[in-house]
Scaffold this active site. Sequence first.
Site, PDB file in Angstrom:
ATOM      1  N   ARG A   1       2.340  -5.208  -4.115  1.00 26.97           N
ATOM      2  CA  ARG A   1       2.266  -3.852  -3.340  1.00 26.97           C
ATOM      3  C   ARG A   1       3.752  -3.313  -3.293  1.00 26.97           C
ATOM      4  O   ARG A   1       4.127  -2.777  -2.201  1.00 26.97           O
ATOM      5  CB  ARG A   1       1.596  -4.110  -2.195  1.00 26.97           C
ATOM      6  CG  ARG A   1       0.461  -4.716  -2.211  1.00 26.97           C
ATOM      7  CD  ARG A   1      -0.963  -3.902  -3.025  1.00 26.97           C
ATOM      8  NE  ARG A   1      -1.103  -2.527  -2.385  1.00 26.97           N
ATOM      9  CZ  ARG A   1      -2.118  -2.426  -1.421  1.00 26.97           C
ATOM     10  NH1 ARG A   1      -2.933  -3.393  -1.004  1.00 26.97           N
ATOM     11  NH2 ARG A   1      -2.429  -1.292  -1.006  1.00 26.97           N
TER      12      ARG A   1
ATOM     13  N   ARG B   1       4.234   1.932   0.925  1.00 30.07           N
ATOM     14  CA  ARG B   1       4.508   2.171   2.066  1.00 30.07           C
ATOM     15  C   ARG B   1       5.731   1.686   2.804  1.00 30.07           C
ATOM     16  O   ARG B   1       6.431   2.526   3.586  1.00 30.07           O
ATOM     17  CB  ARG B   1       3.509   2.400   3.052  1.00 30.07           C
ATOM     18  CG  ARG B   1       2.563   3.273   2.657  1.00 30.07           C
ATOM     19  CD  ARG B   1       1.005   3.160   3.564  1.00 30.07           C
ATOM     20  NE  ARG B   1       0.603   1.804   3.039  1.00 30.07           N
ATOM     21  CZ  ARG B   1      -0.394   1.546   3.741  1.00 30.07           C
ATOM     22  NH1 ARG B   1      -1.086   2.137   4.681  1.00 30.07           N
ATOM     23  NH2 ARG B   1      -1.095   0.044   3.321  1.00 30.07           N
TER      24      ARG B   1
ATOM     25  N   ARG C   1       4.820  10.710  -0.784  1.00 32.22           N
ATOM     26  CA  ARG C   1       3.562  10.908  -0.398  1.00 32.22           C
ATOM     27  C   ARG C   1       3.456  11.925   0.666  1.00 32.22           C
ATOM     28  O   ARG C   1       2.375  12.503   0.721  1.00 32.22           O
ATOM     29  CB  ARG C   1       3.198   9.473   0.310  1.00 32.22           C
ATOM     30  CG  ARG C   1       2.680   8.668  -0.688  1.00 32.22           C
ATOM     31  CD  ARG C   1       1.083   8.789  -1.037  1.00 32.22           C
ATOM     32  NE  ARG C   1       0.180   8.345  -0.169  1.00 32.22           N
ATOM     33  CZ  ARG C   1      -0.381   9.252   0.903  1.00 32.22           C
ATOM     34  NH1 ARG C   1      -0.106  10.411   0.814  1.00 32.22           N
ATOM     35  NH2 ARG C   1      -1.171   8.660   1.990  1.00 32.22           N
TER      36      ARG C   1
ATOM     37  N   ASP D   1      -4.744   1.926  -8.248  1.00 32.20           N
ATOM     38  CA  ASP D   1      -5.573   1.171  -7.212  1.00 32.20           C
ATOM     39  C   ASP D   1      -6.805   0.429  -7.830  1.00 32.20           C
ATOM     40  O   ASP D   1      -7.321   1.113  -8.688  1.00 32.20           O
ATOM     41  CB  ASP D   1      -6.013   2.131  -6.046  1.00 32.20           C
ATOM     42  CG  ASP D   1      -6.442   1.199  -4.857  1.00 32.20           C
ATOM     43  OD1 ASP D   1      -5.581   0.762  -4.139  1.00 32.20           O
ATOM     44  OD2 ASP D   1      -7.687   0.904  -4.745  1.00 32.20           O
TER      45      ASP D   1
ATOM     46  N   TYR E   1     -16.462  -4.028  -2.354  1.00 29.16           N
ATOM     47  CA  TYR E   1     -16.241  -2.868  -1.682  1.00 29.16           C
ATOM     48  C   TYR E   1     -17.307  -1.903  -2.044  1.00 29.16           C
ATOM     49  O   TYR E   1     -17.692  -1.102  -1.143  1.00 29.16           O
ATOM     50  CB  TYR E   1     -14.732  -2.451  -2.457  1.00 29.16           C
ATOM     51  CG  TYR E   1     -13.621  -2.895  -1.629  1.00 29.16           C
ATOM     52  CD1 TYR E   1     -13.274  -2.405  -0.419  1.00 29.16           C
ATOM     53  CD2 TYR E   1     -13.008  -3.747  -2.127  1.00 29.16           C
ATOM     54  CE1 TYR E   1     -12.274  -2.772   0.312  1.00 29.16           C
ATOM     55  CE2 TYR E   1     -11.713  -4.324  -1.856  1.00 29.16           C
ATOM     56  CZ  TYR E   1     -11.159  -3.651  -0.438  1.00 29.16           C
ATOM     57  OH  TYR E   1     -10.185  -4.208   0.187  1.00 29.16           O
TER      58      TYR E   1
HETATM   59  O1  CP3 Z   1       2.693  -1.773  -5.720  1.00 30.60           O
HETATM   60  C1  CP3 Z   1       1.428  -2.017  -6.236  1.00 30.60           C
HETATM   61  O2  CP3 Z   1       1.357  -3.523  -6.018  1.00 30.60           O
HETATM   62  C2  CP3 Z   1       0.837  -1.177  -7.072  1.00 30.60           C
HETATM   63  C3  CP3 Z   1      -0.069  -0.457  -6.409  1.00 30.60           C
HETATM   64  C4  CP3 Z   1      -1.416  -1.050  -5.827  1.00 30.60           C
HETATM   65  C5  CP3 Z   1      -2.233  -0.349  -4.624  1.00 30.60           C
HETATM   66  N1  CP3 Z   1      -3.193  -0.967  -4.480  1.00 30.60           N
HETATM   67  C6  CP3 Z   1      -1.528   0.900  -4.146  1.00 30.60           C
HETATM   68  C7  CP3 Z   1      -2.150   1.231  -2.734  1.00 30.60           C
HETATM   69  C8  CP3 Z   1      -2.098  -2.237  -6.094  1.00 30.60           C
HETATM   70  C9  CP3 Z   1      -1.802  -3.299  -7.219  1.00 30.60           C
HETATM   71  C10 CP3 Z   1      -3.176  -2.220  -5.138  1.00 30.60           C
HETATM   72  C11 CP3 Z   1      -4.155  -3.256  -5.150  1.00 30.60           C
HETATM   73  C12 CP3 Z   1      -5.474  -3.218  -4.221  1.00 30.60           C
HETATM   74  N2  CP3 Z   1      -6.027  -2.142  -3.587  1.00 30.60           N
HETATM   75  C13 CP3 Z   1      -6.035  -4.226  -3.678  1.00 30.60           C
HETATM   76  C14 CP3 Z   1      -5.588  -5.828  -4.078  1.00 30.60           C
HETATM   77  C15 CP3 Z   1      -4.369  -6.479  -3.570  1.00 30.60           C
HETATM   78  C16 CP3 Z   1      -4.601  -6.584  -2.082  1.00 30.60           C
HETATM   79  O3  CP3 Z   1      -3.759  -6.254  -1.359  1.00 30.60           O
HETATM   80  O4  CP3 Z   1      -5.560  -7.298  -1.378  1.00 30.60           O
HETATM   81  C17 CP3 Z   1      -7.014  -3.966  -2.813  1.00 30.60           C
HETATM   82  C18 CP3 Z   1      -7.807  -4.832  -2.139  1.00 30.60           C
HETATM   83  C19 CP3 Z   1      -6.867  -2.595  -2.916  1.00 30.60           C
HETATM   84  C20 CP3 Z   1      -7.831  -1.721  -1.998  1.00 30.60           C
HETATM   85  C21 CP3 Z   1      -6.726  -0.669  -1.278  1.00 30.60           C
HETATM   86  N3  CP3 Z   1      -6.571   0.202  -1.521  1.00 30.60           N
HETATM   87  C22 CP3 Z   1      -6.998  -0.992   0.351  1.00 30.60           C
HETATM   88  C23 CP3 Z   1      -7.425  -1.961   1.264  1.00 30.60           C
HETATM   89  C24 CP3 Z   1      -6.119   0.180   0.873  1.00 30.60           C
HETATM   90  C25 CP3 Z   1      -5.583   0.518   2.035  1.00 30.60           C
HETATM   91  C26 CP3 Z   1      -4.895  -0.206   2.926  1.00 30.60           C
HETATM   92  C27 CP3 Z   1      -3.798  -0.955   2.179  1.00 30.60           C
HETATM   93  O5  CP3 Z   1      -3.626  -2.066   2.106  1.00 30.60           O
HETATM   94  O6  CP3 Z   1      -2.749  -0.214   1.919  1.00 30.60           O
HETATM   95  C28 CP3 Z   1      -5.810   0.942  -0.361  1.00 30.60           C
HETATM   96  C29 CP3 Z   1      -4.930   2.197  -0.534  1.00 30.60           C
HETATM   97  C30 CP3 Z   1      -3.749   1.926  -1.164  1.00 30.60           C
HETATM   98  N4  CP3 Z   1      -3.299   1.344  -2.563  1.00 30.60           N
HETATM   99  C31 CP3 Z   1      -2.165   2.439  -0.763  1.00 30.60           C
HETATM  100  C32 CP3 Z   1      -1.478   1.904  -1.831  1.00 30.60           C
HETATM  101  C33 CP3 Z   1       0.051   2.341  -1.833  1.00 30.60           C
HETATM  102  C34 CP3 Z   1      -2.049   3.052   0.501  1.00 30.60           C
HETATM  103  C35 CP3 Z   1      -2.223   4.489   0.212  1.00 30.60           C
HETATM  104  C36 CP3 Z   1      -1.169   5.641   0.940  1.00 30.60           C
HETATM  105  O7  CP3 Z   1      -0.171   5.689   0.475  1.00 30.60           O
HETATM  106  O8  CP3 Z   1      -1.437   5.983   1.990  1.00 30.60           O
END
Ligand code: CP3
Length: 346
Positions: free
Chosen positions: A28, A32, A41, A77, A152
Amino acid sequence: MPTSLETSLFIRACRRQPLERTPIWVMRQAGRYLPEYRELRAKHDFLTVCRTPELAAEVTVQPIRRYGFDAAILFSDILLICQALGMDVEFNPGPVFKSRIESLADVSKLHTGEVAEKLSFVPGAVRASRELLKGETPLIGFAGAPFTVATYMVEGGGSRNFERIKSLLFTAPEAANALLDTLTQGTIEYLGSQAEAGADALMLFDTHAGLLAPEEFDRYVAGPVDKVARAMARYNVPIIYYSNGTAGALKRISQLPVQVVGLDFRMDIGSARDILGPNLAVQGNMDPVSLLAGPDQVRRRARQVLESNAGRPGHIFNLGHGILPNAPLECVQALVDTVREWRPTA
Ligand code: CP3
């Protein structure tokens, strides 16, 4: 032809070659905790960034510019595939599904055709990112592992006890199998399209793999990952399998046809590698909350992780789960510096 990054530290670590230092990136890392991400964003919503290759590429390279990480991960994502399958998902910022999968009839309504085509902006973002990375930093493409994505779709979002997905596995195995088969097929097409666009490594995120007892783990977690990894072998890029809460399943994980196992923070790397054996590289595994404890704690805990690996070839430093949005920038810098400077003591 896309340039090859076979000689980069990251790819050589995936291949367990001896190296002058341990490569580092963090899960990640594009997100953020970075002010430049929050700024972008403020102008574009999350899905727009994911669907616009130039914006996704810009966010992909932000952490490389700031910290010089040894690998970039594509900005995307794991749940975009659910939209391609016809489900309505919003990010608020956590995922919210308008409907849930409850039965075999619901699975049969999923749109299984042309999954990769509907997600063609993702290979588009791979190409745009590689251009910005100029052949200097390898790029990781990724997908959610089928079981985690299924949780999910069945729970409709996050969950506390995961009763819906577990009940489906226990009482409607034909629906569970059909859902996992659909996701496995879609993931093969989608991850393959990222490899074809030039991703230097492929990663599967299985955040919820730790929910299951051995019998279900074998069937619903390991089986689908095995199929996806086998189908990706022809691209000849390293495959990384990350799972969370699976210390008890490492023996089964060691049999998967992947090159790198991503570890959470609940086990030390040395003991994990003793179980995984000599043919797998590992990635991990500092507790992401360590980054909130100040630079001194960060340095101490990072060294602890490095010492636990004890200089064995095939270690990529990472966190044991995604970096938290409130991680201070100076702590991330302290982490990168510590890993860069560290050398195993003879
Ligand atoms: O930097 C990176 O790793 C690349 C981008 C990436 C995102 N999500 C961007 C994102 C990756 C590899 C993911 C994987 C992801 N998404 C997982 C597996 C890894 C983990 O953390 O367990 C999961 C379970 C998700 C599902 C998901 N997407 C959730 C639970 C959320 C919200 C809360 C959170 O953890 O951020 C997202 C949204 C999301 N995906 C954001 C980002 C940057 C936040 C969106 C925003 O900018 O408001």
